[in-house]
Write a protein that holds these residues in place. Structure first.
Motif, PDB file in Angstrom:
ATOM      1  N   ILE A 153      11.427   5.045  -0.849  1.00  0.00           N
ATOM      2  CA  ILE A 153      11.528   6.365  -0.482  1.00  0.00           C
ATOM      3  C   ILE A 153      10.287   6.660   0.200  1.00  0.00           C
ATOM      4  CG2 ILE A 153      10.864   8.532  -1.440  1.00  0.00           C
ATOM      5  CD1 ILE A 153      12.884   7.852  -3.839  1.00  0.00           C
ATOM      6  N   ALA A 154       9.218   6.034  -0.212  1.00  0.00           N
ATOM      7  CA  ALA A 154       7.677   5.796   0.277  1.00  0.00           C
ATOM      8  C   ALA A 154       7.962   5.537   1.823  1.00  0.00           C
ATOM      9  CB  ALA A 154       6.800   4.968  -0.215  1.00  0.00           C
ATOM     10  N   ILE A 155       8.657   4.350   1.951  1.00  0.00           N
ATOM     11  CA  ILE A 155       8.759   3.856   3.483  1.00  0.00           C
ATOM     12  C   ILE A 155       9.467   4.807   4.224  1.00  0.00           C
ATOM     13  CG2 ILE A 155      10.077   1.773   4.774  1.00  0.00           C
ATOM     14  CD1 ILE A 155       9.506   0.023   2.366  1.00  0.00           C
ATOM     15  N   SER A 156      10.842   5.522   3.757  1.00  0.00           N
ATOM     16  CA  SER A 156      11.492   6.301   4.425  1.00  0.00           C
ATOM     17  C   SER A 156      10.708   7.532   4.774  1.00  0.00           C
ATOM     18  CB  SER A 156      12.596   6.655   3.868  1.00  0.00           C
ATOM     19  OG  SER A 156      13.536   7.808   4.451  1.00  0.00           O
ATOM     20  N   CYS A 157       9.762   8.091   3.848  1.00  0.00           N
ATOM     21  CA  CYS A 157       9.009   9.298   4.030  1.00  0.00           C
ATOM     22  C   CYS A 157       8.191   9.072   5.233  1.00  0.00           C
ATOM     23  CB  CYS A 157       8.370   9.679   2.862  1.00  0.00           C
ATOM     24  SG  CYS A 157       9.423  10.615   1.741  1.00  0.00           S
ATOM     25  N   PRO A 178      -6.202  -2.281   4.164  1.00  0.00           N
ATOM     26  CA  PRO A 178      -7.544  -2.493   3.012  1.00  0.00           C
ATOM     27  C   PRO A 178      -7.020  -1.959   1.828  1.00  0.00           C
ATOM     28  CG  PRO A 178      -8.229  -1.752   5.189  1.00  0.00           C
ATOM     29  CD  PRO A 178      -6.770  -1.684   5.233  1.00  0.00           C
ATOM     30  N   ILE A 179      -6.373  -0.684   1.593  1.00  0.00           N
ATOM     31  CA  ILE A 179      -6.064  -0.318   0.276  1.00  0.00           C
ATOM     32  C   ILE A 179      -4.977  -1.142  -0.283  1.00  0.00           C
ATOM     33  CG2 ILE A 179      -5.325   1.853  -0.609  1.00  0.00           C
ATOM     34  CD1 ILE A 179      -6.288   3.507   1.719  1.00  0.00           C
ATOM     35  N   ALA A 180      -4.253  -1.577   0.401  1.00  0.00           N
ATOM     36  CA  ALA A 180      -3.045  -2.460  -0.087  1.00  0.00           C
ATOM     37  C   ALA A 180      -3.470  -3.901  -0.597  1.00  0.00           C
ATOM     38  CB  ALA A 180      -1.859  -2.438   0.794  1.00  0.00           C
ATOM     39  N   ALA A 181      -4.554  -4.239  -0.048  1.00  0.00           N
ATOM     40  CA  ALA A 181      -5.022  -5.616  -0.283  1.00  0.00           C
ATOM     41  C   ALA A 181      -5.252  -5.979  -2.013  1.00  0.00           C
ATOM     42  CB  ALA A 181      -6.263  -5.880   0.387  1.00  0.00           C
ATOM     43  N   PRO A 182      -5.660  -5.132  -2.679  1.00  0.00           N
ATOM     44  CA  PRO A 182      -5.822  -5.588  -4.073  1.00  0.00           C
ATOM     45  C   PRO A 182      -4.437  -5.591  -4.758  1.00  0.00           C
ATOM     46  CG  PRO A 182      -7.265  -3.767  -3.548  1.00  0.00           C
ATOM     47  CD  PRO A 182      -6.531  -3.884  -2.492  1.00  0.00           C
ATOM     48  N   PHE A 183      -3.542  -4.877  -4.159  1.00  0.00           N
ATOM     49  CA  PHE A 183      -2.499  -5.004  -4.840  1.00  0.00           C
ATOM     50  C   PHE A 183      -1.513  -6.198  -4.673  1.00  0.00           C
ATOM     51  CE2 PHE A 183      -3.045  -0.471  -4.843  1.00  0.00           C
ATOM     52  CZ  PHE A 183      -2.218   0.123  -6.108  1.00  0.00           C
ATOM     53  N   LEU A 184      -1.799  -6.745  -3.058  1.00  0.00           N
ATOM     54  CA  LEU A 184      -1.359  -8.006  -2.815  1.00  0.00           C
ATOM     55  C   LEU A 184      -1.775  -9.203  -3.418  1.00  0.00           C
ATOM     56  CD1 LEU A 184      -1.184  -7.276   1.240  1.00  0.00           C
ATOM     57  CD2 LEU A 184       0.872  -7.781   0.035  1.00  0.00           C
ATOM     58  N   VAL A 185      -3.156  -9.119  -3.803  1.00  0.00           N
ATOM     59  CA  VAL A 185      -3.871 -10.205  -4.380  1.00  0.00           C
ATOM     60  C   VAL A 185      -3.304 -10.064  -5.710  1.00  0.00           C
ATOM     61  CG1 VAL A 185      -6.066 -10.835  -5.727  1.00  0.00           C
ATOM     62  CG2 VAL A 185      -5.976  -9.984  -3.232  1.00  0.00           C
ATOM     63  N   LEU A 186      -3.013  -9.101  -6.584  1.00  0.00           N
ATOM     64  CA  LEU A 186      -2.489  -9.046  -7.811  1.00  0.00           C
ATOM     65  C   LEU A 186      -1.147  -9.568  -7.857  1.00  0.00           C
ATOM     66  CD1 LEU A 186      -2.335  -8.131 -10.794  1.00  0.00           C
ATOM     67  CD2 LEU A 186      -1.682  -5.945  -9.936  1.00  0.00           C
ATOM     68  N   TRP A 217       4.314  -2.141  -0.887  1.00  0.00           N
ATOM     69  CA  TRP A 217       5.021  -1.041  -0.043  1.00  0.00           C
ATOM     70  C   TRP A 217       4.605   0.206  -0.143  1.00  0.00           C
ATOM     71  CZ3 TRP A 217       6.357  -3.799   3.726  1.00  0.00           C
ATOM     72  CH2 TRP A 217       7.185  -4.985   3.722  1.00  0.00           C
ATOM     73  N   ALA A 218       4.695   0.581  -1.378  1.00  0.00           N
ATOM     74  CA  ALA A 218       4.389   2.338  -1.669  1.00  0.00           C
ATOM     75  C   ALA A 218       3.220   2.631  -1.207  1.00  0.00           C
ATOM     76  CB  ALA A 218       4.542   2.471  -3.241  1.00  0.00           C
ATOM     77  N   VAL A 219       2.046   1.688  -1.816  1.00  0.00           N
ATOM     78  CA  VAL A 219       0.515   1.855  -1.275  1.00  0.00           C
ATOM     79  C   VAL A 219       0.384   1.953   0.323  1.00  0.00           C
ATOM     80  CG1 VAL A 219      -0.419  -0.223  -1.745  1.00  0.00           C
ATOM     81  CG2 VAL A 219      -1.830   1.829  -1.721  1.00  0.00           C
ATOM     82  N   GLY A 220       1.238   0.731   0.995  1.00  0.00           N
ATOM     83  CA  GLY A 220       0.765   0.550   2.361  1.00  0.00           C
ATOM     84  C   GLY A 220       1.562   1.781   3.336  1.00  0.00           C
ATOM     85  N   PHE A 221       2.417   2.071   2.723  1.00  0.00           N
ATOM     86  CA  PHE A 221       3.069   3.409   3.464  1.00  0.00           C
ATOM     87  C   PHE A 221       3.052   4.611   2.999  1.00  0.00           C
ATOM     88  CE2 PHE A 221       5.480  -0.468   4.942  1.00  0.00           C
ATOM     89  CZ  PHE A 221       5.355  -0.280   6.127  1.00  0.00           C
ATOM     90  N   SER A 222       2.212   4.984   1.947  1.00  0.00           N
ATOM     91  CA  SER A 222       1.723   6.264   1.426  1.00  0.00           C
ATOM     92  C   SER A 222       0.520   6.232   1.008  1.00  0.00           C
ATOM     93  CB  SER A 222       2.859   6.843   0.127  1.00  0.00           C
ATOM     94  OG  SER A 222       2.566   5.670  -1.017  1.00  0.00           O
ATOM     95  N   ASN A 223       0.214   6.510  -0.261  1.00  0.00           N
ATOM     96  CA  ASN A 223      -1.220   6.467  -0.735  1.00  0.00           C
ATOM     97  C   ASN A 223      -1.381   5.654  -2.065  1.00  0.00           C
ATOM     98  OD1 ASN A 223      -2.136   9.074   0.993  1.00  0.00           O
ATOM     99  ND2 ASN A 223      -0.249   9.805   0.061  1.00  0.00           N
ATOM    100  N   TRP A 224      -2.763   5.379  -2.300  1.00  0.00           N
ATOM    101  CA  TRP A 224      -2.887   4.323  -3.627  1.00  0.00           C
ATOM    102  C   TRP A 224      -2.381   4.929  -4.750  1.00  0.00           C
ATOM    103  CZ3 TRP A 224      -5.510   6.250  -7.606  1.00  0.00           C
ATOM    104  CH2 TRP A 224      -6.300   7.258  -7.650  1.00  0.00           C
TER     105      TRP A 224
END
Length: 299
Positions: free
Chosen positions: A28-32, A222-230, A269-276
């Protein structure tokens, strides 16, 4: 009766079901994003439509794992006799009816969202059935079809607006599930270091593709980076242990971590295409899945 209900619940793999819901939220985040709609507004306003698609995804996933146990009943009687069907808690007929009903409910709920969602759900249900009946016995075809199921599930989330603004992203969960399925080949007997090494490479490709996809289409890397590290930490830590101690116990833990970490992938994906905070909302499904994994088997 309580034993019967618990047995039916165990067949549905409750700990895995939040991962199916996470796919929908990410889709949904990607689609929006690609449709120029503020995802936070969509999540607040269209809760009914979102709920329909989440239930569709969860029912389809549950139906798939139930039927998987139906078709594995004879093998499980030898390798996993503690499971509900070989232990006699649930009959093959009861499990088969449950699995079919769940798949039909998944398609029905998707139909209430849009014709496109219904079409994807039907294709997903057919792909699930193909995996359960034919594909899983093949070393290459099995992991590929299993991956296609997860890619279609993400696509189901992307279809919520009645269109598919982007499709290539669904290749990534296909690769990821392919890697997990390779690892799972050693759950019973161990001795699958080659598969684990290959899975480690595929994992790296997946992380690279997620980062690249976010970087190409948005400014949120940059915002998605911590999620990717996790995400990387959660999948590689047990994988390394499974490689150094190539026992069924550690392999099973690596598979479990890979499955549950799908929630973290979807949060990326959600943070990368929407908000943290949307990504954090998806990530909150992780403790639910971990809690359920203490009560129910993941694999």
């Amino acid at each position: 009766m309580s034993n019967k209900l618990m047995g039916l619940a165990r067949l549905c793999r409750p700990a895995n079901l939040p991962t199916a819901a996470a796919d929908i939220f990410a889709g949904i985040a990607i689609s929006c994003f690609f449709s120029g709609i503020a995802s936070v507004d969509f999540f607040l306003v269209d809760t009914g439509t979102i709920a329909l698609l989440v239930f569709a995804s969860v029912f389809l996933y549950a139906g798939g794992v139930v039927l998987n146990d139906v078709f594995d009943a004879k093998l499980d009687a030898v390798e996993r006799p503690e499971r509900p069907i070989p232990s006699g808690v649930v009959s093959v007929k009861e499990a088969a009816i449950l699995g079919i009903v769940l798949l039909l409910l998944g398609c029905l709920f998707a139909n209430w969202v849009s014709d496109m969602s219904a079409s994807i759900a039907i294709i997903l249900a057919a792909t699930i059935y193909i995996y359960d009946v034919i594909a899983k016995s093949h070393a290459f075809f099995g992991p590929l079809v299993m991956g296609l199921c997860r890619g279609l599930n993400l696509l189901l989330g992307i279809s919520i607006l009645g269109e598919l603004p982007i499709v290539w992203i669904t290749i990534i969960p296909v690769l990821y599930i392919f890697a997990i399925t390779l690892i799972s080949r050693g759950e019973v007997h161990g001795d699958n270091k080659k598969h684990i090494a290959l899975a480690a490479v595929v994992y790296a490709v997946v992380i690279g593709l997620i980062a690249t996809g976010i970087a190409i289409h948005s400014t949120n890397l940059p915002i998605a980076a911590p999620f990717l590290v996790l995400f990387a930490f959660m999948i590689y830590r047990p994988l390394f242990k499974a490689y150094t101690d190539n026992s069924p116990e550690h392999i099973k833990k690596a598979v479990m971590a890979g499955v549950i970490s799908l929630i973290v992938m979807d949060a990326c994906w959600a943070v990368g295409f929407s908000n943290w905070y949307i990504g954090l909302g998806v990530l909150l499904l992780l403790p639910l899945s971990l809690m359920l994994s203490k009560l129910f088997a993941v694999t």
